[in-house]
Scaffold this active site. Structure first.
Site, PDB file in Angstrom:
ATOM      1  N   GLU A   1       5.127  -1.442  -7.861  1.00 18.41           N
ATOM      2  CA  GLU A   1       4.041  -1.117  -7.660  1.00 18.41           C
ATOM      3  C   GLU A   1       2.770  -0.398  -9.110  1.00 18.41           C
ATOM      4  OE1 GLU A   1       3.528   0.891  -3.313  1.00 18.41           O
ATOM      5  OE2 GLU A   1       4.312   2.443  -5.252  1.00 18.41           O
TER       6      GLU A   1
ATOM      7  N   SER B   1      -2.721  -1.135  -3.258  1.00 22.27           N
ATOM      8  CA  SER B   1      -4.177  -1.954  -2.871  1.00 22.27           C
ATOM      9  C   SER B   1      -3.703  -3.106  -1.900  1.00 22.27           C
ATOM     10  CB  SER B   1      -5.557  -2.191  -3.851  1.00 22.27           C
ATOM     11  OG  SER B   1      -6.018  -0.841  -4.769  1.00 22.27           O
TER      12      SER B   1
ATOM     13  N   GLU C   1       2.986   8.187  -8.127  1.00 20.06           N
ATOM     14  CA  GLU C   1       3.058   9.985  -7.710  1.00 20.06           C
ATOM     15  C   GLU C   1       4.320  10.984  -8.287  1.00 20.06           C
ATOM     16  OE1 GLU C   1       1.169   8.809  -4.076  1.00 20.06           O
ATOM     17  OE2 GLU C   1      -0.943   7.795  -5.301  1.00 20.06           O
TER      18      GLU C   1
ATOM     19  N   GLY D   1      -4.220   3.154  -5.029  1.00 20.77           N
ATOM     20  CA  GLY D   1      -5.572   3.626  -4.825  1.00 20.77           C
ATOM     21  C   GLY D   1      -6.775   3.143  -5.812  1.00 20.77           C
TER      22      GLY D   1
ATOM     23  N   ASN E   1       3.596   4.325   3.741  1.00 15.75           N
ATOM     24  CA  ASN E   1       2.848   5.659   2.880  1.00 15.75           C
ATOM     25  C   ASN E   1       2.182   6.152   3.108  1.00 15.75           C
ATOM     26  OD1 ASN E   1       3.891   7.316   1.030  1.00 15.75           O
ATOM     27  ND2 ASN E   1       2.997   6.307  -0.912  1.00 15.75           N
ATOM     28  N   TRP E   2       2.585   7.024   3.790  1.00 18.65           N
ATOM     29  CA  TRP E   2       1.275   8.162   4.631  1.00 18.65           C
ATOM     30  C   TRP E   2       1.071   9.194   3.205  1.00 18.65           C
ATOM     31  CZ3 TRP E   2       0.746   9.683  10.797  1.00 18.65           C
ATOM     32  CH2 TRP E   2       1.504   8.245  10.667  1.00 18.65           C
ATOM     33  N   LYS E   3       1.883   9.467   2.029  1.00 23.99           N
ATOM     34  CA  LYS E   3       1.416  10.617   1.083  1.00 23.99           C
ATOM     35  C   LYS E   3       1.319  11.855   1.869  1.00 23.99           C
ATOM     36  CE  LYS E   3      -0.211   6.716  -1.500  1.00 23.99           C
ATOM     37  NZ  LYS E   3      -0.809   6.310  -3.210  1.00 23.99           N
TER      38      LYS E   3
ATOM     39  N   GLY F   1      -0.301   2.625   0.995  1.00 23.42           N
ATOM     40  CA  GLY F   1      -1.208   3.493   1.367  1.00 23.42           C
ATOM     41  C   GLY F   1      -2.218   3.914   1.914  1.00 23.42           C
ATOM     42  N   GLY F   2      -3.069   3.407   1.247  1.00 26.19           N
ATOM     43  CA  GLY F   2      -4.606   4.034   2.385  1.00 26.19           C
ATOM     44  C   GLY F   2      -4.793   2.886   2.903  1.00 26.19           C
TER      45      GLY F   2
ATOM     46  N   HIS G   1       8.637   6.713  -6.728  1.00 32.00           N
ATOM     47  CA  HIS G   1       7.240   6.721  -6.665  1.00 32.00           C
ATOM     48  C   HIS G   1       6.805   6.562  -7.716  1.00 32.00           C
ATOM     49  CE1 HIS G   1       3.364   6.025  -5.016  1.00 32.00           C
ATOM     50  NE2 HIS G   1       3.763   5.135  -3.533  1.00 32.00           N
TER      51      HIS G   1
HETATM   52  C1  PEP Z   1       1.109   3.497  -2.557  1.00 29.72           C
HETATM   53  O1  PEP Z   1       0.899   4.443  -2.788  1.00 29.72           O
HETATM   54  O2  PEP Z   1       2.362   3.075  -2.002  1.00 29.72           O
HETATM   55  C2  PEP Z   1      -0.104   2.650  -2.023  1.00 29.72           C
HETATM   56  C3  PEP Z   1       0.309   1.268  -2.728  1.00 29.72           C
HETATM   57  O3  PEP Z   1      -0.743   3.328  -2.193  1.00 29.72           O
HETATM   58  P1  PEP Z   1      -2.544   2.384  -1.724  1.00 29.72           P
HETATM   59  O4  PEP Z   1      -2.095   1.220  -0.545  1.00 29.72           O
HETATM   60  O5  PEP Z   1      -3.325   2.848  -1.344  1.00 29.72           O
HETATM   61  O6  PEP Z   1      -2.529   1.630  -3.311  1.00 29.72           O
END
Ligand code: PEP
Length: 250
Positions: free
Chosen positions: A164, A208, A96, A170, A10-12, A229-230, A94
């Site tokens: 999640e 994470s 967010e 994050g 997920n590049w957001k 994500g990250g 999601h």
């Molecule tokens: C996400 O945004 O779906 C996510 C899991 O982010 P991260 O891996 O950065 O926690």
């Protein structure tokens, strides 16, 4: 159980055209690994990535959509537009979107109907906040999100669910094995009770995930993928997660 883990990036709201080589490196570096790899870039990059990744196994997806087919919705993107731009999957609900844009479960469900109609495979995200967990409400919250965000139209369709915990996204915090196993058992039991399953949904964990914790995570009973994500923004940090999926039992 599905026969390959689904590892989703997920590049957001990250990535300009200079990020295309990262996608190419992910496609190239994951070619020999036994995993389904999906990239969810910002919508602006979808057509370019569809070209850049043509002929590879990498799946492309959108990060959200509007629930209507078309119309006066300035700034929004329909599921059919994402499909037209090269997507075959979509993230919905999601945290967010749920918390940043105050999207209720009922709206997530309407978007899921639109996604299916456009031929997109939805990954529906659910997860509790830290407050909810500390108040002992996790099971109640997950059950409500599943009940209200997953429409009946998913009966017999291809779709997936990503657990999640909001407090793990994050933050560098990851849920414990016991917390993940409990949530996944709840999700699996709910899906089996509510839907006629024709295509086994993949159950992803997100929050994470990185190259150091992926192997343990992906080996947990019932975990058939990760939403990242990250660590998905660079090939060097994303490929080790795909490598972990390659060796994890499915
Ligand atoms: C996400 O945004 O779906 C996510 C899991 O982010 P991260 O891996 O950065 O926690």
């Amino acid at each position: 159980m599905p026969h390959r883990h689904l590892i989703a990036a997920n590049w957001k709201m990250n990535g300009l055209k200079d990020h295309i080589p990262v996608a190419r490196a992910i496609a190239e570096g994951s070619r020999d690994f036994h995993a389904r790899v999906a990239l969810f870039p910002p919508a602006t990059l979808l057509p370019r990535l569809a070209d850049a990744l043509a002929g590879t196994q990498v799946i492309l997806g959108g990060q959200d959509c509007h629930h209507a087919d078309s119309g006066p919705f300035t700034g929004d993107i329909s599921a059919a537009m994402l499909k037209d731009a090269g997507a075959s999957m979509i993230l919905l609900g999601h945290s967010e979107r749920r918390h940043g844009h105050l999207e209720p479960c009922a709206l997530v469900a309407k978007k899921a109907v639109a996604a299916l109609k456009a031929g997109l495979e939805p990954i529906i995200c659910i997860g509790e906040t830290l407050d909810q967990r500390q108040q002992g409400l996790t099971r109640q919250v997950l059950t409500r999100q599943l009940t209200d965000s997953l429409p009946d139209d998913l009966n017999g369709a291809r779709f997936h669910v990503s657990y999640e915990p909001v407090w793990a996204i994050g933050t560098g915090l990851i849920a414990t094995d016991a917390q993940i196993l409990e949530a996944f058992a709840l999700i699996r039991e709910f899906l089996n009770r509510r839907f006629r399953i024709q295509h086994e949904p993949q159950l992803l964990y997100g929050g994470s995930v990185n190259g150091s914790n992926a192997a343990t995570l992906l080996a947990l009973e019932g975990v058939s993928g990760a939403l990242v994500g990250g660590a998905s923004l660079k090939a060097e940090t994303f490929l080790p997660i795909i490598a972990a999926a390659h060796t994890a039992p499915v």
